[in-house]
Design a protein around this motif. Sequence first.
Motif, PDB file in Angstrom:
ATOM      1  N   ASN A 115       0.801  -1.218   0.000  1.00  0.00           N
ATOM      2  CA  ASN A 115       0.000   0.000   0.000  1.00  0.00           C
ATOM      3  C   ASN A 115       0.835   1.270   0.000  1.00  0.00           C
ATOM      4  O   ASN A 115       0.346   2.329  -0.386  1.00  0.00           O
ATOM      5  N   ASN A 116       2.092   1.168   0.423  1.00  0.00           N
ATOM      6  CA  ASN A 116       2.973   2.329   0.295  1.00  0.00           C
ATOM      7  C   ASN A 116       3.097   2.683  -1.185  1.00  0.00           C
ATOM      8  O   ASN A 116       2.958   3.851  -1.576  1.00  0.00           O
ATOM      9  N   GLY A 117       3.290   1.661  -2.017  1.00  0.00           N
ATOM     10  CA  GLY A 117       3.315   1.871  -3.462  1.00  0.00           C
ATOM     11  C   GLY A 117       1.969   2.356  -3.979  1.00  0.00           C
ATOM     12  O   GLY A 117       1.890   3.202  -4.870  1.00  0.00           O
ATOM     13  N   ALA A 164      10.263  10.773   1.213  1.00  0.00           N
ATOM     14  CA  ALA A 164       9.818   9.434   1.621  1.00  0.00           C
ATOM     15  C   ALA A 164       8.327   9.468   1.921  1.00  0.00           C
ATOM     16  O   ALA A 164       7.825  10.393   2.556  1.00  0.00           O
ATOM     17  N   VAL A 165       7.644   8.433   1.470  1.00  0.00           N
ATOM     18  CA  VAL A 165       6.210   8.303   1.715  1.00  0.00           C
ATOM     19  C   VAL A 165       6.005   7.511   3.020  1.00  0.00           C
ATOM     20  O   VAL A 165       6.436   6.365   3.126  1.00  0.00           O
ATOM     21  N   ASP A 166       5.416   8.157   3.973  1.00  0.00           N
ATOM     22  CA  ASP A 166       5.083   7.607   5.298  1.00  0.00           C
ATOM     23  C   ASP A 166       6.314   7.351   6.163  1.00  0.00           C
ATOM     24  O   ASP A 166       6.425   7.889   7.265  1.00  0.00           O
ATOM     25  N   VAL A 167       7.229   6.531   5.660  1.00  0.00           N
ATOM     26  CA  VAL A 167       8.438   6.158   6.406  1.00  0.00           C
ATOM     27  C   VAL A 167       9.523   5.930   5.355  1.00  0.00           C
ATOM     28  O   VAL A 167       9.222   5.357   4.313  1.00  0.00           O
ATOM     29  N   PRO A 168      10.777   6.357   5.589  1.00  0.00           N
ATOM     30  CA  PRO A 168      11.818   6.002   4.618  1.00  0.00           C
ATOM     31  C   PRO A 168      11.927   4.480   4.524  1.00  0.00           C
ATOM     32  O   PRO A 168      11.942   3.796   5.545  1.00  0.00           O
ATOM     33  N   SER A 169      11.975   3.964   3.315  1.00  0.00           N
ATOM     34  CA  SER A 169      11.962   2.507   3.137  1.00  0.00           C
ATOM     35  C   SER A 169      13.139   1.853   3.841  1.00  0.00           C
ATOM     36  O   SER A 169      14.289   2.261   3.654  1.00  0.00           O
ATOM     37  N   GLY A 170      12.818   0.847   4.654  1.00  0.00           N
ATOM     38  CA  GLY A 170      13.864   0.132   5.383  1.00  0.00           C
ATOM     39  C   GLY A 170      13.926   0.521   6.848  1.00  0.00           C
ATOM     40  O   GLY A 170      14.566  -0.153   7.647  1.00  0.00           O
ATOM     41  N   VAL A 203      10.675  10.105  -5.260  1.00  0.00           N
ATOM     42  CA  VAL A 203       9.674   9.790  -4.246  1.00  0.00           C
ATOM     43  C   VAL A 203       9.867   8.327  -3.867  1.00  0.00           C
ATOM     44  O   VAL A 203       9.764   7.433  -4.706  1.00  0.00           O
ATOM     45  N   ASP A 204      10.144   8.103  -2.596  1.00  0.00           N
ATOM     46  CA  ASP A 204      10.383   6.745  -2.115  1.00  0.00           C
ATOM     47  C   ASP A 204       9.092   6.168  -1.562  1.00  0.00           C
ATOM     48  O   ASP A 204       8.696   6.458  -0.435  1.00  0.00           O
ATOM     49  N   ALA A 205       8.433   5.350  -2.392  1.00  0.00           N
ATOM     50  CA  ALA A 205       7.200   4.677  -1.951  1.00  0.00           C
ATOM     51  C   ALA A 205       7.380   3.168  -2.067  1.00  0.00           C
ATOM     52  O   ALA A 205       6.487   2.441  -2.459  1.00  0.00           O
ATOM     53  N   MET A 206       8.573   2.721  -1.698  1.00  0.00           N
ATOM     54  CA  MET A 206       8.824   1.274  -1.782  1.00  0.00           C
ATOM     55  C   MET A 206       8.161   0.538  -0.631  1.00  0.00           C
ATOM     56  O   MET A 206       7.410  -0.397  -0.816  1.00  0.00           O
ATOM     57  N   LEU A 207       8.504   0.962   0.578  1.00  0.00           N
ATOM     58  CA  LEU A 207       7.994   0.282   1.766  1.00  0.00           C
ATOM     59  C   LEU A 207       7.647   1.301   2.830  1.00  0.00           C
ATOM     60  O   LEU A 207       8.384   2.264   3.040  1.00  0.00           O
ATOM     61  N   GLY A 208       6.548   1.056   3.505  1.00  0.00           N
ATOM     62  CA  GLY A 208       6.164   1.931   4.608  1.00  0.00           C
ATOM     63  C   GLY A 208       6.177   1.155   5.905  1.00  0.00           C
ATOM     64  O   GLY A 208       7.168   0.504   6.238  1.00  0.00           O
ATOM     65  N   THR A 209       5.049   1.173   6.573  1.00  0.00           N
ATOM     66  CA  THR A 209       4.973   0.507   7.877  1.00  0.00           C
ATOM     67  C   THR A 209       4.961  -1.014   7.749  1.00  0.00           C
ATOM     68  O   THR A 209       5.055  -1.710   8.754  1.00  0.00           O
TER      69      THR A 209
HETATM   70  K   LIG Z   1       8.525   4.735   1.928  1.00  0.00           K
END
Ligand SMILES: [K+]
Length: 494
Positions: A54-56, A159-165, A123-129
Motif C-alpha cells: 500500500n505504500n506503493g 519518503a512516503v510515510d516512512v523512509p523505506s527500510g 519519491v520513495d514509496a517502496m515500503l512503509g509501515t
Molecule cells: K517509503
Amino acid sequence: MITADRMAAVDANAAALGVPRKQLMESAGNAIAREVRTIADPGATVTVVCGRGNNGGDAFVAARFLSEYDVRVRLLGRSESISTAIARENWDALDAAEIDAEAVVDPTGEPDRLALWDADVIVDAMLGTGVSGPLREPERTVAKRITEAASGTDTAVLAVDVPSGVDADTGEIAVGPDGERVAVPADRIVTFHDAKPGLASATDAEATVAVADIGIPDAAELFTGPGDLLGLDRDPMSHKGDHGEVLIVGGGPYTGAPTLAARAALRAGADLVHVACPESIAREVQGFSENLIVHGFPGEILEPEHLDRISELASGRDVVVFGPGLGDADPTLTAVERFLEAYDGRAVIDADALQVVPNVETDATLVCTPHQGELRAMGGPSADDWRERSDLVREFAADLGQTVLVKGAYDVITDGENLRVNRTGNPGMTVGGTGDVLAGAVGAVACTQRPLQAAAIGAYANGRAGDLVVEDQGYGLVATDLIDRIPEAVRTDA
Ligand SMILES: [K+]
Ligand SMILES: NC(=O)C1=CN([C@@H]2O[C@H](COP(=O)(O)OP(=O)(O)OC[C@H]3O[C@@H](n4cnc5c(N)ncnc54)[C@H](O)[C@@H]3O)[C@@H](O)[C@H]2O)[C@@H](O)CC1
C-alpha cells in the motif's frame, strides 16, 4: 505519536465507521502530490519508486494527482508484483486513464539507474509501515542507488510515510546479509495521520517530517472498534500457556459471580482459569464448569488468614481477577488490602474490592472496573454527560496511577493519559452478572495485552456479545448468554 500496530487498529476502526482504506489511500496520495508540488519546479522530473504494498499504492494515487501538474512523472516498479487489492485498483486507474507516466519494469537494471540519476525529485514509496527485517532485493539495491543518486546532488528525496527500510516504531534499520544497514536517505518525509515514533531518529535529523491528515475521524481513535481486536490474532505456532493463566478470587455471599467471571475468562481466550473461593461454595462453582480449576479456602468468606494460600495461587498466574462476589465484610476488605500491599503482578479489581484501591499502596498493575456507583465509592467523579465524565475519569485514573474502566452506556476506559470509549452493548445488559463477565474477559485479555488495551477489548467484546444475543433473541438476556457469544465477539476475521 502512533505505533504501527495502533495505526492498523485505527485504520480498521475507520473502515468500520464507513471510511475504508482505499479512501484513506486517496487522501494519502493527494498529500504526496501536494508535497511534490512544493519541492518540484515546473518541468521537473519526478521519479517515483513504487513498492508492492500500500505504500506503493499511495504513490499510484499521487501520480494521478500529479498528472495535472507540469512535471514529468516516472514510475519505477513492477506492476505484476503488486500485492494488495487497493494498490492494484489504483494502478489500474492510472493505466485506464492513460496517464503519461513512464513505468519501468526492472528497477535494478541499467536504464533505471539513469531514471534515478537524472531525477529532480525521487519519491520513495517502496515500503512503509509494512517492512519487516532488512531490505531484501530488489529494494535493497534500489535503496543503495537512491543513496548514490542523491548524495552530493540537488536531487530531493521525499519518503512516503516512512523512509523505506526504517522501522516506523523504533527508527531502527535492520542489518542485512551483507552486514550493512540499508535504508532510503530522505530529505523530507510525508507521513500519514500522526507522527511515527521512529521517524525522529530515522534519518540524519535533517529530514523534515510533515504529518498529513488523511481523513481518519477522531472517532476511529476514541471509540473501540473491530480494529482493537487485531492484537488478539494468534501465532499459529503458539503453545499451551501462551494465552495466559487467570486466577479469579471471588465468591462468599455470592456464588454465581466468580463462576461467571471464570467462564468468561475461558471464553475470552485464557488457556487456564483457576478459581479461589470459600470452601462453602467450591463444589457449586466446580459444578458450573468442569473446565475450571477450583481451590477452596476454609470458611464462608475471604479473610486475611487465607492470604498465604491466595498469594501462592496468584504467583505463576498471569492475571488475578479480584472481587466478583466477595462481598464487603470487614475481614474480606482487610484481606483485599493486604493482598494488594504485597502483590506486584497484574490484577483486575471489581465489585466490593474496588473501594479498597484508593487507600492502598501497591506495586501491582491494576485495571479497575467500577460501575458509576462503585466509582463514587472509590471517591471518583460523577457526571451525566459521557464526555465530561471521560475527562474527570481520566484525571481520577491519573491520580490513582492505574487503568480504570467505568461501565455505562458509554464505557470510559483510561490509564490517566490515553482515553477510549466503548459504545457496544445495549439496555438488555443491565441484568445482574454482566459486570462479572466483563471482569473475567478483561482478565483473560490482560494476559497478553497492555492494561488499557485489555480493558478496551474486554469492554468491546462484552458489549458486542450482548448485541449479538439481542440481535438473535431480543431482550431478556442473562449473563450466561453473553459468555457463549464472547468467542464470536472477539473474532478478528468476522
Ligand atoms: K517509503
Ligand atoms: N491506515 C493506514 O495504515 C494507511 C496506510 N497507508 C499506506 O500503507 C502503508 C503500509 O502498507 P502495507 O501494509 O501494504 O505495507 P508496505 O507497503 O509498507 O509493504 C508491504 C510489502 O513489503 C514487503 N516487505 C516487507 N518487508 C520487506 C523487506 N524487508 N524487504 C522487501 N520487501 C518487504 C511485503 O512482502 C509486502 O509486499 C503505509 O506505510 C502507508 O504508506 C495509506 O494508504 C493510508 C492509510
